[in-house]
Design an enzyme around this catalytic site. Structure first.
Site, short mmCIF file in Angstrom:
data_model
loop_
_atom_site.label_atom_id
_atom_site.label_comp_id
_atom_site.label_asym_id
_atom_site.label_seq_id
_atom_site.Cartn_x
_atom_site.Cartn_y
_atom_site.Cartn_z
N HIS A 42 0.83 -1.20 0.00
CA HIS A 42 0.00 0.00 0.00
C HIS A 42 0.87 1.25 0.00
O HIS A 42 1.47 1.62 1.02
CB HIS A 42 -0.92 -0.02 1.23
CG HIS A 42 -1.79 1.19 1.35
ND1 HIS A 42 -2.25 1.65 2.56
CD2 HIS A 42 -2.29 2.03 0.41
CE1 HIS A 42 -2.99 2.73 2.36
NE2 HIS A 42 -3.02 2.97 1.06
N GLU A 64 3.06 0.63 3.21
CA GLU A 64 2.48 -0.28 4.20
C GLU A 64 2.43 -1.67 3.58
O GLU A 64 1.82 -1.86 2.53
CB GLU A 64 1.08 0.23 4.53
CG GLU A 64 0.40 -0.39 5.72
CD GLU A 64 -0.92 0.31 6.03
OE1 GLU A 64 -1.30 0.35 7.19
OE2 GLU A 64 -1.59 0.81 5.08
N ASN A 81 -5.32 3.55 7.31
CA ASN A 81 -6.74 3.88 7.15
C ASN A 81 -7.60 3.45 8.32
O ASN A 81 -8.70 3.97 8.50
CB ASN A 81 -7.27 3.31 5.83
CG ASN A 81 -6.83 4.16 4.67
OD1 ASN A 81 -6.84 5.38 4.73
ND2 ASN A 81 -6.39 3.53 3.59
#
Length: 298
Positions: free
Chosen positions: A143, A155, A193
């Site tokens: 990510h 990530e 997130n």
């Protein structure tokens, strides 16, 4: 099986994330295949990437020789079959589990047996994406933050079956790109997130319930917590549809009502107010509204 250093990278999706990842790979010496089904979008992405690389050269951040090599490294295609020689494929398409799974089935049947399939998903289970392939040990989450050439973080998320070799090869590639790594377990939203989207959602609740104006909510977070942009500005930058999609994944995956998307966020998406990409979101971008390009998100 031990994986060699990734020399040929496939990137699926040439939006801001995909084109940014392709640029990173090309600048760092990888042969890159960038795919999009829309040839017009693909052509524009190539022009944009070439222009950004040329700007790096003009600013002295990249030698002319390296810039020329990077542009030469980049090839564009509307045919996934061109990924047959890729050591790793990174998908950066829409944040939909069904769409990503369909793509992974296709890629699994095209790429060589040693290839790694990586997802740039910001919230969807890597284990579930891997389950539709014949190589779950070679599927991983990678990510990137937005925009990929600027943001320092990647990530990495291991699925239930992701092998050490796959993790090490992915980590090595991210470090080759000059990125710092954080590792997350395969829970909805991962790290970034899981923390960021509830904050954005809560900012929508603050606006929805009349706690303050959008300007004061954003100013409070910028000046009070030293964030580079306020949460509502950031939501517009990310795309309200993307924010809503991630909140739905968090709510479904974690089963806690605190992740329920704010009705105002839902309403804006239903109305087509998706943020900067549509010219209107929380803010109206037909009116000059300056926010910094620096971002730290999806």
């Amino acid at each position: 099986m031990r994986y060699v250093c990734s020399r040929c990278i496939g990137v699926v999706g040439c939006g801001q994330m995909g084109s940014g990842i392709a640029q990173l790979a090309a600048v760092n010496g990888c042969e890159v295949w960038l795919h999009d089904a829309d040839s017009m979008v693909l052509s524009k992405a190539r022009e944009s990437i070439s222009s950004r690389i040329e700007n790096l050269v003009l600013k002295g951040n990249l030698t002319k020789e390296k810039g020329t090599e990077a542009i030469r490294n980049l090839r564009c295609t509307s045919n996934l079959e061109d990924f047959h020689s890729a050591d790793m494929v990174i998908e950066a398409i829409m944040e939909s589990e069904d769409v990503k799974k369909k793509l992974f089935v296709q890629l699994d049947n095209i790429v060589k047996s040693s290839s790694i399939l990586a997802s740039n998903t910001s919230s969807i289970s890597i284990t579930r994406l891997a389950s539709v392939t014949s190589r779950p040990s070679q599927v991983i989450g990678m990510h990137f933050m937005n925009p990929p050439p600027v943001m320092k973080l990647v990530e990495i998320i291991r699925g239930a079956s992701t092998s050490d070799d796959t993790f090490n090869a992915t980590k090595s590639l991210a470090e080759r790109f000059g990125k710092k790594i954080v590792c997350s377990q395969d829970f909805s939203g991962f790290i970034v997130n899981r923390v960021l989207m509830p904050m954005i959602n809560e900012a929508f609740y603050a606006l929805y319930t009349g706690v303050a104006t959008k300007e004061d909510i954003d100013a409070g977070m910028k000046l009070g917590t030293n964030h580079p942009m306020g949460p509502l500005e950031l939501a517009d930058h990310i795309g309200l549809d993307v924010c809503l999609s991630i909140m739905k994944v968090l709510h479904a995956g974690l089963g806690d009502s605190k992740y329920l998307p704010c009705p105002l966020l839902v309403q804006y998406v239903d109305a087509g107010r998706l943020g900067r990409k549509k010219g209107v979101g929380v803010y109206n971008y037909s009116i000059v509204h300056c926010v910094p390009f620096f971002c730290y998100c999806v």
